[in-house]
Design a protein around this motif. Sequence first.
Motif, PDB file in Angstrom:
ATOM      1  N   UNK A 154       1.092  -1.003   0.037  1.00 55.46           N
ATOM      2  CA  UNK A 154      -0.005   0.023   0.434  1.00 55.46           C
ATOM      3  C   UNK A 154       0.859   1.172  -0.073  1.00 55.46           C
ATOM      4  N   UNK A 155       1.655   1.540   1.171  1.00 53.10           N
ATOM      5  CA  UNK A 155       2.918   2.475   1.131  1.00 53.10           C
ATOM      6  C   UNK A 155       3.696   1.705   0.633  1.00 53.10           C
ATOM      7  N   UNK A 156       3.770   0.938   0.760  1.00 53.77           N
ATOM      8  CA  UNK A 156       5.234   0.405  -0.306  1.00 53.77           C
ATOM      9  C   UNK A 156       4.853  -0.190  -1.736  1.00 53.77           C
ATOM     10  N   UNK A 157       5.882  -0.300  -2.755  1.00 50.74           N
ATOM     11  CA  UNK A 157       5.364  -1.553  -3.865  1.00 50.74           C
ATOM     12  C   UNK A 157       5.378  -2.972  -2.621  1.00 50.74           C
ATOM     13  N   UNK A 158       4.551  -4.301  -3.790  1.00 56.32           N
ATOM     14  CA  UNK A 158       4.628  -4.924  -3.029  1.00 56.32           C
ATOM     15  C   UNK A 158       5.296  -6.190  -2.704  1.00 56.32           C
ATOM     16  N   UNK A 166       1.217   8.145  -2.650  1.00 55.49           N
ATOM     17  CA  UNK A 166       0.720   7.359  -1.472  1.00 55.49           C
ATOM     18  C   UNK A 166       1.215   8.039   0.313  1.00 55.49           C
ATOM     19  N   UNK A 167       2.623   8.407   0.062  1.00 50.98           N
ATOM     20  CA  UNK A 167       2.745   8.960   1.392  1.00 50.98           C
ATOM     21  C   UNK A 167       2.031  10.246   1.814  1.00 50.98           C
ATOM     22  N   UNK A 168       2.192  10.991   0.591  1.00 52.61           N
ATOM     23  CA  UNK A 168       0.807  12.767   0.544  1.00 52.61           C
ATOM     24  C   UNK A 168      -0.210  12.033   0.692  1.00 52.61           C
ATOM     25  N   UNK A 169      -0.523  11.026   0.875  1.00 50.50           N
ATOM     26  CA  UNK A 169      -2.421  10.949   0.434  1.00 50.50           C
ATOM     27  C   UNK A 169      -1.827  10.621   1.989  1.00 50.50           C
ATOM     28  N   UNK A 170      -1.841   9.687   2.897  1.00 46.04           N
ATOM     29  CA  UNK A 170      -1.680   9.739   4.114  1.00 46.04           C
ATOM     30  C   UNK A 170      -1.223  11.319   4.706  1.00 46.04           C
ATOM     31  N   UNK A 171      -0.289  11.956   4.624  1.00 45.32           N
ATOM     32  CA  UNK A 171      -0.392  13.665   4.930  1.00 45.32           C
ATOM     33  C   UNK A 171      -1.299  14.284   5.116  1.00 45.32           C
ATOM     34  N   UNK A 191      -3.473  -0.481  -8.201  1.00 44.09           N
ATOM     35  CA  UNK A 191      -2.526  -0.367  -8.400  1.00 44.09           C
ATOM     36  C   UNK A 191      -3.049   1.397  -7.267  1.00 44.09           C
ATOM     37  N   UNK A 192      -1.682   2.293  -7.739  1.00 47.22           N
ATOM     38  CA  UNK A 192      -1.187   3.124  -7.085  1.00 47.22           C
ATOM     39  C   UNK A 192      -2.078   4.439  -7.299  1.00 47.22           C
ATOM     40  N   UNK A 193      -2.438   4.653  -8.806  1.00 43.83           N
ATOM     41  CA  UNK A 193      -3.306   5.583  -9.558  1.00 43.83           C
ATOM     42  C   UNK A 193      -4.885   5.460  -8.776  1.00 43.83           C
ATOM     43  N   UNK A 194      -5.209   3.916  -8.771  1.00 46.14           N
ATOM     44  CA  UNK A 194      -6.260   3.248  -8.297  1.00 46.14           C
ATOM     45  C   UNK A 194      -6.626   2.854  -7.338  1.00 46.14           C
ATOM     46  N   UNK A 195      -5.975   3.135  -6.099  1.00 47.06           N
ATOM     47  CA  UNK A 195      -6.086   4.029  -4.641  1.00 47.06           C
ATOM     48  C   UNK A 195      -6.348   4.695  -4.034  1.00 47.06           C
TER      49      UNK A 195
END
Length: 213
Positions: free
Chosen positions: A12-16, A93-98, A196-200
């Motif tokens: 999620x926050x990293x590649x799988x 994803x980290x930016x989204x977390x922030x 995928x990152x975009x979809x998430x």
Amino acid sequence: MIKAVLWDFGGVLTTSPFEAFTRFEMEHGLPANFIRKINSTDPDTNAWAQFERSAVTLDEFDRLFEGESGELGHPIPGAEIIKLLAGDIRPNMVNALKLCGEKYICTCLTNNVAAGNGPGMTRDAAAQAEVEAVMRLFKQVIESSKIGLRKPDPRIYEYACEQMNVKPEEVVYLDDLGINLKPAAAMGMTTIKVVSEEQALRDLSAAANISFS
């Protein structure tokens, strides 16, 4: 009303780590998805499940995993699999977390093992520092290896809700494994499977009513 966002870490926050599993299988001439097959056989009692609950040591896991993989025709020391768990941080994803952290309670809920350097299983000091910076963005981090519960046991989601002081229907939960999401959805959480990152980011934006662009 959403009050909290619950985040898986790896995938999620990293590649799988599954990407690393695939490379390992190709490099060693193993059947496709061989490692995932081992980990999904007797998923509540196998070596992997026991290690994520800290029911066995690293040395015990090493031997148990080699035995389980050997029964399927290709013995692999468990220590070799541990080396594959580290992923690369996904900055978007980290930016989204922030941004979510400015509006909601953000908690990390991760199945991990008592080996390596914490939730991210990082490879070196620089990568570890990067993971620690991400961890500081969370209100709290819940690790299977520390509490003796692991996803998809429904009790770990109940525990997470208790720690966040929210009801399941007030939670958005992101994970890359559908098996982990099913019990949470049954409890009432809004779940997002990270394919995928975009979809998430798109799905999270809709669920949390936040723009990440």
